[in-house]
Design an enzyme around this catalytic site. Structure first.
Site, PDB file in Angstrom:
ATOM      1  N   ILE A  25     -53.236  27.155  44.967  1.00 43.29           N
ATOM      2  CA  ILE A  25     -54.498  27.387  45.680  1.00 43.29           C
ATOM      3  C   ILE A  25     -55.161  26.013  45.742  1.00 43.29           C
ATOM      4  CG2 ILE A  25     -55.687  28.023  43.508  1.00 43.29           C
ATOM      5  CD1 ILE A  25     -57.518  29.859  45.104  1.00 43.29           C
ATOM      6  N   SER A  26     -55.596  25.609  46.924  1.00 46.92           N
ATOM      7  CA  SER A  26     -56.158  24.264  47.069  1.00 46.92           C
ATOM      8  C   SER A  26     -57.431  24.108  46.243  1.00 46.92           C
ATOM      9  CB  SER A  26     -56.491  23.979  48.538  1.00 46.92           C
ATOM     10  OG  SER A  26     -55.326  24.016  49.323  1.00 46.92           O
ATOM     11  N   GLN A  27     -57.707  22.844  45.898  1.00 44.67           N
ATOM     12  CA  GLN A  27     -58.943  22.495  45.187  1.00 44.67           C
ATOM     13  C   GLN A  27     -60.147  22.836  46.085  1.00 44.67           C
ATOM     14  OE1 GLN A  27     -58.805  18.334  44.207  1.00 44.67           O
ATOM     15  NE2 GLN A  27     -60.976  18.269  43.667  1.00 44.67           N
TER      16      GLN A  27
END
Ligand code: SAH
Length: 213
Positions: free
Chosen positions: A63-65
């Site tokens: 999951i992206s930052q």
């Protein structure tokens, strides 16, 4: 599937961190304030979900930052009812941000496991993208083109020609380009043949992989 006052408090703190790091788009910050990121992660990450970090999800993906999600979302300059194509649905968190910005979201995921999981999760949270697809993002979705904007959420070795072709004139394509480190790249389509290119700093993503079918 609980979202408590404690989670809301942690989200408010996360939004302050994003403002300190330079995110200015109020609609993007509001979306992040509302979306229960902890519900997009395995419950073992619940206590970390509001740190400004990427975390592992299924199928070896991440999951992206939140900063990266906010940065890319801000670059798209979404207006209500814009048609937005997302490549790399993953956990669905970025998809949820785009939906809360008022976009009609079309999203493609290459890992069937993630596609299935996210297709179930988003409606449970009251989030309804227009169209989720299991397939190859390099091809885009020609049947639904053209799009007001396109966001790629995995590191691409080059800009897929199909995606450029599916962008409206005046539309914006945001894509991280490179192998180990990626340069966030914004293309704005000027006319049939010309695109204006902006390079906006270095990020790290999992790779945009070729079709496995
Ligand atoms: N936006 C997601 C990011 C997930 S990481 C989130 O925040 O959760 C990038 C995602 O791109 C992964 O889920 C990966 O499986 C997917 N991906 C990689 N190559 C792809 C391709 N060719 N087409 C579609 N999705 C792809």
């Amino acid at each position: 599937m609980k979202d408590t006052g404690k989670h809301q408090g942690l989200r408010n703190q996360l939004v302050s961190v994003l403002i300190e790091k330079g995110i200015t788009d109020k609609n993007v910050l509001d979306a992040i304030k509302k979306i229960p990121r902890h519900l997009f992660l395995d419950s073992s990450f619940e206590n970390y979900a509001y740190q400004d970090k990427a975390f592992p999800i299924d199928a070896g993906q991440t999951i992206s930052q939140p900063y990266t999600v906010a940065f890319q979302s801000q670059l798209l300059e979404i207006k209500k009812d814009h048609k937005v194509l997302e490549i790399g649905t993953g956990s669905g968190y970025q998809t949820a941000v785009l939906c809360l910005l008022g976009a009609k979201v079309y999203s493609i995921e290459r890992q069937n496991e993630l596609f299935k999981r996210t297709s179930v999760l988003l409606p449970k949270l009251g989030i309804r993208p227009k169209h989720l697809t299991f397939g190859d993002g390099y091809k885009g979705l020609p049947g639904f083109a053209p799009f007001d904007s396109i966001i790629v959420t995995a590191g691409a070795p080059f800009i897929p020609q199909a995606l450029m072709a599916q962008l409206k004139i005046g539309g914006r394509l945001v894509i991280p380009l490179g192998d180990t480190v990626q340069v966030m790249t914004l293309l704005i389509r000027k006319n049939e043949t010309q695109f204006e290119k902006h390079e906006l700093g270095e990020f790290r993503f999992v790779p945009l992989l070729e079709d496995k079918n």
